[in-house]
Design an enzyme around this catalytic site. Structure first.
Site, short mmCIF file in Angstrom:
data_model
loop_
_atom_site.label_atom_id
_atom_site.label_comp_id
_atom_site.label_asym_id
_atom_site.label_seq_id
_atom_site.Cartn_x
_atom_site.Cartn_y
_atom_site.Cartn_z
N HIS A 91 0.57 -2.13 -23.57
CA HIS A 91 -0.88 -2.04 -23.74
C HIS A 91 -1.43 -3.46 -23.74
O HIS A 91 -1.21 -4.22 -24.68
CB HIS A 91 -1.23 -1.32 -25.04
CG HIS A 91 -0.88 0.12 -25.04
ND1 HIS A 91 -0.60 0.83 -26.20
CD2 HIS A 91 -0.73 1.02 -24.03
CE1 HIS A 91 -0.31 2.08 -25.90
NE2 HIS A 91 -0.38 2.21 -24.60
N GLU B 126 -3.24 -5.38 -26.72
CA GLU B 126 -2.56 -5.49 -28.00
C GLU B 126 -1.73 -6.78 -28.00
O GLU B 126 -0.50 -6.78 -27.94
CB GLU B 126 -1.70 -4.26 -28.25
CG GLU B 126 -2.56 -3.00 -28.37
CD GLU B 126 -1.75 -1.71 -28.42
OE1 GLU B 126 -0.51 -1.78 -28.33
OE2 GLU B 126 -2.36 -0.63 -28.54
N HIS C 25 3.70 -3.13 -30.35
CA HIS C 25 2.33 -2.68 -30.10
C HIS C 25 1.38 -3.26 -31.14
O HIS C 25 1.78 -3.93 -32.07
CB HIS C 25 2.25 -1.15 -30.15
CG HIS C 25 2.82 -0.47 -28.95
ND1 HIS C 25 2.05 0.23 -28.05
CD2 HIS C 25 4.09 -0.38 -28.50
CE1 HIS C 25 2.82 0.72 -27.10
NE2 HIS C 25 4.07 0.37 -27.36
N GLU D 154 4.23 -1.10 -34.70
CA GLU D 154 2.77 -1.21 -34.72
C GLU D 154 2.37 -2.33 -35.68
O GLU D 154 2.67 -2.27 -36.86
CB GLU D 154 2.15 0.11 -35.18
CG GLU D 154 2.44 1.31 -34.28
CD GLU D 154 1.57 1.34 -33.05
OE1 GLU D 154 0.66 0.48 -32.93
OE2 GLU D 154 1.77 2.23 -32.20
#
Length: 830
Positions: free
Chosen positions: A425, A428, A521, A593
């Site tokens: 992504h 990010e 991420h 994350e």
């Protein structure tokens, strides 16, 4: 020395064996054409080479280099500020080499230059035959879609860590909610033209993006008293589509959606000029799509002042007041938009400032980092840089293989693998900073780093989606789709980055066990750092997938939150890297994350994360790997015990919420863990959008060809063991049929009546025994079963590990030193 070049020396020396070999080598491959005596050596010839346009490098990019006049200038455009002066000098030397490539006589970059730029009649060392700095090598200027205008300025930001913690914004309750008026009542001061959205698709790319003259999109100032801000975002990773001035110091901003889509507005990164020091400016982003955001719980935007960076060495910092995140009052009837507003006071007059959602980390930043690794004579010995593939736009996707050279083939085969990736992504960027911290540590000379390189093979893909990073997308590639929902794709040409990554891991699994897979991420709705994993259905390894996250939370207690981790496998996440790798057989498969905000834990409570905080987590990943594979199983077993207690508490809590009572003694471990956990949250594209319309027919055709190929696929040749087993099985079936026929005749049974299955083995053994007594003895091939290599099984209690740590003067936390290789055991699970 080449003898023909010694024209001014009367006594001719014998040719050097190495140079004689290189002469034939270059001539064989077409790099050297002509005779030895045809090499010009005078200054006149050298001057002609360096100044004649017909000898300039035509370039590996062909017409795509239209914006760059020559290779030297292209190198300067690509790496203007990120490298030291010695590296600049080396690039200039290589660029001088490239000027001679089109000579009808000389086709080599191997001739050396002295410090004055003169040609030396001596070849480089063999390791530079395919030099890393070559303009046709793996490093290249970023390639953009041909619809994108790109300014020619080179941006560079210094790295800086604030001396004091940057606390979350505390709302006062008096924050203003500006009403959105739009360009009807305001003045457009910046707007991108022809941005490709939903319905269009990527066709081609080139270095420099759109052809032609770059337009000045910002308004023209009417004089020194004009206070209008000048906006710009047409640079690498930039994202701003439109700016509308609605008051003297107030602006409404519209973000550009991901290219070839009509959504995914979250990442922003733009520049403003013509600032005033004593004024209070207000910026309002009007087209955000997520109903919840970290801005509602104290997150601040980032600001960078070029004057502060130049004069005070101050970099990115959290700034802003009156921060509010709220729903847009202008509803178009299709989808709801949300607004982010904040006020700011610039530190200087006539300054150039940047705003960003998070610390930017561009494709060029990555290339500069990899360039420094390749130039390091120590790191380049155990870190091999390769091209995994080319992206849709033709940008290089890099693959790093990091491991110490093994002393024996057995030692090399015993190493397990760890696979890490980031930036699938593109918006990010926190993933890149964690990856940078990991690479900084694993490439260092730390004893722990050396030990990790001794026992593991690290496969690292530091930027999975370079196209999205370059153009400033938040979530998608140039295919207009979220790559982390298409890891099962069969469309290699449309999704090359993840197709080649999955294929690389598939081949890696065939040669060695992959201990861990982790994809880095960013998260837009939760603070702290946490992992998403996959529940293990094998009761033998029950809860083992949670041990690594729990250990990581103990190693980084002020950053990592185990309670925020989730291990539920949802149907809508089947196409993610985490789930696909787990189904391929990697039990420890995670998505890491990291928040865009900060920490709510320990000493860092209510403070924003800095780049150093994220880089430190890369070190903690390495530290936790050592704990996870420690031959001393004490920590592992302690974590398992703690996990069972936590799970019991969670189950009691769940039943209490449902108003039910249950005795969990003896049966609580049989409860499905997926029923206890909630779904993962934070993603704005939890459901896959499917394939773009122009790719649907391609996918159908490939599926049909795949089915036809399976039908026509020839039967693979069997091994000797398989042929023996099949031969034995055929003999058994033949003798069984004969026995049935004989018994049916004796007892008058109907033909075709089957025997009692329980009597088959005895009948077959009797027949085989009789046949072996009558037949001649013959040699047989022994097919002994292979020894099990499944290291995930529980080792015997008396088995001693041979994981050596006495190689280093300072061992980590007093781990016991043991004997060295070749017998290496890494306990994946107890």
């Amino acid at each position: 020395m080449f003898p023909a070049l010694e024209t001014e020396v009367k006594q001719e020396s014998l040719p050097d064996p190495y140079e004689d070999f290189m002469y034939h080598h270059l001539q064989y491959y077409g790099y050297f054409k002509g005779h030895r005596g045809s090499l010009p050596t005078s200054a006149t010839h050298q001057h002609v080479w360096k100044n004649n346009p017909r000898y300039l490098l035509s370039g590996s990019f062909g017409e795509r280099q239209g914006m760059v006049p020559d290779p030297l200038q292209k190198e300067k455009l690509l790496w203007p500020t990120c490298m030291s002066s010695p590296v600049h000098r080396q690039i200039e030397a290589v660029s001088r080499d490239s000027l001679m490539l089109s000579s009808p006589l000389l086709k080599s970059r191997q001739l050396l230059h002295d410090e004055f730029g003169e040609v030396s009649p001596c070849l480089r060392e063999p390791r530079d035959l395919f030099t890393f700095f070559s303009s046709s090598g793996p490093l290249q200027a970023p390639r953009w879609p041909i619809e994108c205008e790109v300014i020619k300025e080179n941006l560079h930001h210094i790295e800086w860590v604030p001396p004091q913690p940057e606390y979350f914004y505390q709302p006062t309750g008096n924050e203003k909610l500006p009403e959105i008026v739009g360009e009807e009542k305001g003045t457009v001061v910046f707007q991108l033209d022809s941005v490709p959205t939903e319905g269009s698709y990527f066709t081609s790319s080139r270095v420099g993006g759109k052809r032609g003259i770059i337009k000045e999109l910002a308004v023209t100032l009417q004089g020194p008293e004009d206070k209008t801000l000048l906006f710009e975002s047409r640079f690498e990773s930039g994202n701003l589509q439109k700016a509308v001035r609605v008051d003297t110091y107030e602006y409404e901003l519209t973000l550009r959606t991901d290219l070839y889509t009509n959504k995914h507005t979250q990442w922003f990164y733009f520049r403003v000029q013509n600032t005033r020091k004593d004024a209070t400016y207000r910026f309002t982003i009007v087209n955000l799509l997520k109903p919840k955001s970290l801005y509602t719980i104290g997150m601040k935007p980032l600001m960078y002042s070029q004057l502060d960076a130049k004069t005070h060495n101050i970099g990115w910092r959290r700034e802003g007041n009156e921060i509010r995140y709220y729903k847009n009052n202008r509803d178009d009837g299709q989808q709801a938009f949300y607004c982010l507003t904040w006020t700011i006071q610039f530190p200087h007059d006539q300054d150039t400032c940047f705003f960003a959602h998070f610390y930017p980390y561009t494709y060029t930043d990555l290339q500069c980092y990899l360039l420094s690794v390749a130039n390091n004579p120590v790191q380049s010995q155990f870190c091999k840089l390769r091209t995994l593939c080319r992206s849709l736009a033709g940008n290089t996707v890099y693959l790093l293989t990091i491991t110490n050279p093994s002393r024996t083939p057995q030692e090399a085969a015993a190493k397990k693998a760890v696979v890490l990736s980031a930036r699938v992504h593109p918006g990010e960027s926190n993933g890149s900073w964690i990856m940078k911290g990991f690479l900084d540590f694993i490439l260092s000379n730390s004893p722990d780093a050396q030990l990790l390189r001794d026992i593991f093979v690290f496969k690292v893909v530091p930027m999975l989606n370079p196209d999205g990073v370059i153009v400033g997308n938040y979530r998608c590639s140039l295919a207009g789709r979220d790559l982390n929902r298409h890891y099962k794709t069969i469309l290699k040409e449309s999704f090359p980055c993840i197709w080649y990554t999955r294929n690389m891991i598939k081949r890696l699994l065939e040669e060695r066990e992959v201990l861990l897979y982790c994809d880095f991420h960013g998260h837009s709705r939760k603070n702290n750092i946490f992992l998403y994993g996959c529940n293990n259905n094998d009761r033998k390894y029950w809860l083992h997938e949670r041990v690594f996250p729990l250990m990581l939370s103990k190693n980084a207690p002020d950053k990592f939150s185990f309670h925020s981790c989730n291990f539920k496998v949802q149907k809508c996440k089947e196409g993610t890297g985490r789930v696909v790798m787990w189904r391929m057989g990697i039990l420890n498969s995670y998505t890491m994350e990291s928040t865009f905000g900060g920490s709510t834990l320990g000493n860092k409570r209510d403070t924003h994360f800095t780049t150093e905080d994220l880089k430190s987590l890369g070190y903690h990943v390495c530290d936790t790997l050592l704990d996870f594979c420690d031959p001393d199983r004490t920590k592992f077993m302690q974590c398992l015990t703690e996990l069972k207690e936590l799970l019991q508490q969670e189950i009691h809590k769940k039943f209490n919420e449902l108003g039910q009572d249950m005795d969990l003694e003896g049966s609580w471990s049989d409860i499905c863990l997926s029923d206890i956990e909630s779904s993962t949250s934070g993603s704005d594209s939890s459901l896959s959008d499917g394939l773009p319309v122009h790719l649907l027919n391609v996918a159908d055709e490939l599926n049909q060809k795949k089915k036809m190929y399976k039908k026509k696929k020839k039967k693979l040749l069997q091994t000797r063991k398989q042929r023996n087993e099949q031969y034995q099985k055929n003999n058994w079936m033949q003798e069984l049929k004969l026995t049935e026929d004989a018994l049916s005749q004796l007892h008058g049974r109907d033909k075709g009546t089957s025997l009692d299955p329980s009597k088959m083995p005895s009948l077959i053994l009797t027949k085989n025994k009789e046949r072996m007594q009558t037949e001649k003895p013959r040699s047989t091939v022994s097919c002994s079963p292979k020894r099990s290599t499944n290291s995930s099984q529980e080792p015997a209690p008396d088995m001693k590990s041979h994981w050596s740590r006495n190689r280093y003067p300072a061992t980590k936390r007093g781990r016991a030193a043991m004997t060295a290789y070749p017998s290496l055991h890494i306990y994946t699970y107890p």
